[in-house]
Scaffold this motif. Structure first.
Motif, PDB file in Angstrom:
ATOM      1  N   ARG A 191      43.791  37.587  49.492  1.00  0.00           N
ATOM      2  CA  ARG A 191      43.300  38.178  48.242  1.00  0.00           C
ATOM      3  C   ARG A 191      44.197  39.311  47.759  1.00  0.00           C
ATOM      4  NH1 ARG A 191      38.895  40.913  48.138  1.00  0.00           N
ATOM      5  NH2 ARG A 191      38.377  40.403  45.956  1.00  0.00           N
ATOM      6  N   ASP A 199      41.748  32.236  40.269  1.00  0.00           N
ATOM      7  CA  ASP A 199      40.874  31.212  40.857  1.00  0.00           C
ATOM      8  C   ASP A 199      40.912  31.258  42.380  1.00  0.00           C
ATOM      9  OD1 ASP A 199      40.094  30.386  38.370  1.00  0.00           O
ATOM     10  OD2 ASP A 199      41.488  28.686  38.289  1.00  0.00           O
ATOM     11  N   GLN A 201      41.874  33.718  44.238  1.00  0.00           N
ATOM     12  CA  GLN A 201      41.327  35.006  44.672  1.00  0.00           C
ATOM     13  C   GLN A 201      39.795  34.953  44.729  1.00  0.00           C
ATOM     14  OE1 GLN A 201      41.670  38.714  42.144  1.00  0.00           O
ATOM     15  NE2 GLN A 201      43.314  39.110  43.618  1.00  0.00           N
ATOM     16  N   GLN A 202      39.175  34.339  43.738  1.00  0.00           N
ATOM     17  CA  GLN A 202      37.720  34.203  43.709  1.00  0.00           C
ATOM     18  C   GLN A 202      37.225  33.276  44.822  1.00  0.00           C
ATOM     19  OE1 GLN A 202      36.950  32.917  39.696  1.00  0.00           O
ATOM     20  NE2 GLN A 202      36.996  35.007  38.861  1.00  0.00           N
ATOM     21  N   ARG A 203      37.945  32.175  45.050  1.00  0.00           N
ATOM     22  CA  ARG A 203      37.549  31.256  46.121  1.00  0.00           C
ATOM     23  C   ARG A 203      37.598  31.958  47.474  1.00  0.00           C
ATOM     24  NH1 ARG A 203      40.978  27.315  43.844  1.00  0.00           N
ATOM     25  NH2 ARG A 203      42.299  27.314  45.697  1.00  0.00           N
ATOM     26  N   GLN A 206      34.611  34.273  47.800  1.00  0.00           N
ATOM     27  CA  GLN A 206      33.379  33.519  48.039  1.00  0.00           C
ATOM     28  C   GLN A 206      33.303  33.021  49.480  1.00  0.00           C
ATOM     29  OE1 GLN A 206      33.662  30.528  45.019  1.00  0.00           O
ATOM     30  NE2 GLN A 206      33.043  31.902  43.348  1.00  0.00           N
TER      31      GLN A 206
END
Length: 223
Positions: A191, A199, A201-203, A206
């Motif tokens: 990250r 995208d 980074q968000q995955r 999560q």
């Protein structure tokens, strides 16, 4: 001007013409050859360009005809019968063929098609990396984790075109092996990478949450 001077000038001019004629007879073929080579080279270049363009057009027509098949197995069979002499055409063809083979349920054949691209040394690295990456994803349940890890680590080497996506897959392998802490640590580092997409980074965030961790605050990027 005296008659003598005029006569001398005429003789001199005649000698010059004779010498020029002699030179043309002796070396004139060089000029002719140079013209032939220039014109011939230009013509060959145009013929070569036309041939390459024709090959690409023929390949495109054949691919479109194969993709028009409604049944995935028929599409795969039609693509397998298409030949390519166009530069890089076989790589494009094998990419499409592998997708059709996956849809038809021929997963191992799709892996073989992708590996044919991955081992084609004259292709740009990005194409070979994509083929390797896709082949590994297709072998998630069939290839031992240790073997997949080794190949993803190669794809994650510094400067490699798919290194961040490979790092994500390595974190998933950590999870599959029960090494949650290693997976979270890898995802936290992922990250913070300056080249990461939003995208991805968000995955990663999560997945960290799903593993029971808490995403670390992002470090402000300079520039």
């Amino acid at each position: 001007m005296s008659d003598t001077d005029s006569f001398i000038d005429e003789v001199t001019e005649e000698v010059r013409r004779d010498r020029l004629f002699l030179l043309l007879r002796r070396w004139g073929w060089v000029g002719v050859l140079a013209v032939v080579l220039i014109v011939g080279g230009a013509a060959f270049n145009e013929v070569r360009k036309a041939r390459i363009a024709g090959q690409a057009q023929d390949l495109g027509d054949a691919i479109l005809a194969a993709l028009s098949q409604n049944d995935s197995a028929e599409r795969a069979a039609s693509l397998a019968n298409v030949g390519s002499d166009a530069p890089g055409g076989d790589a494009v063809l094998n990419m499409l063929l592998s997708s059709a083979q996956v849809e038809a349920g021929s997963r191992q054949e799709a892996v073989d098609s992708l590996n044919a691209i991955a081992t084609q040394g004259d292709l740009p690295e990005i194409y070979r990396a994509i083929a390797t990456f896709k082949a590994l994803l297709l072998q998630t349940e069939t290839l031992p984790a240790a073997d997949r890890r080794q190949q993803f680590e190669a794809l994650a080497a510094p400067g490699a075109p798919l290194r961040l996506l490979a790092e994500e897959q390595l974190a998933l392998i950590d999870v599959s092996e029960g090494n949650v802490d290693a997976a979270i640590e890898r995802l936290q580092a992922l990250r913070q990478d300056a080249e990461i997409s939003i995208d991805l980074q968000q995955r990663a965030a999560q997945l960290i949450v799903a593993l029971g961790g808490e995403p670390e605050p992002l470090v402000a990027r300079q520039g």
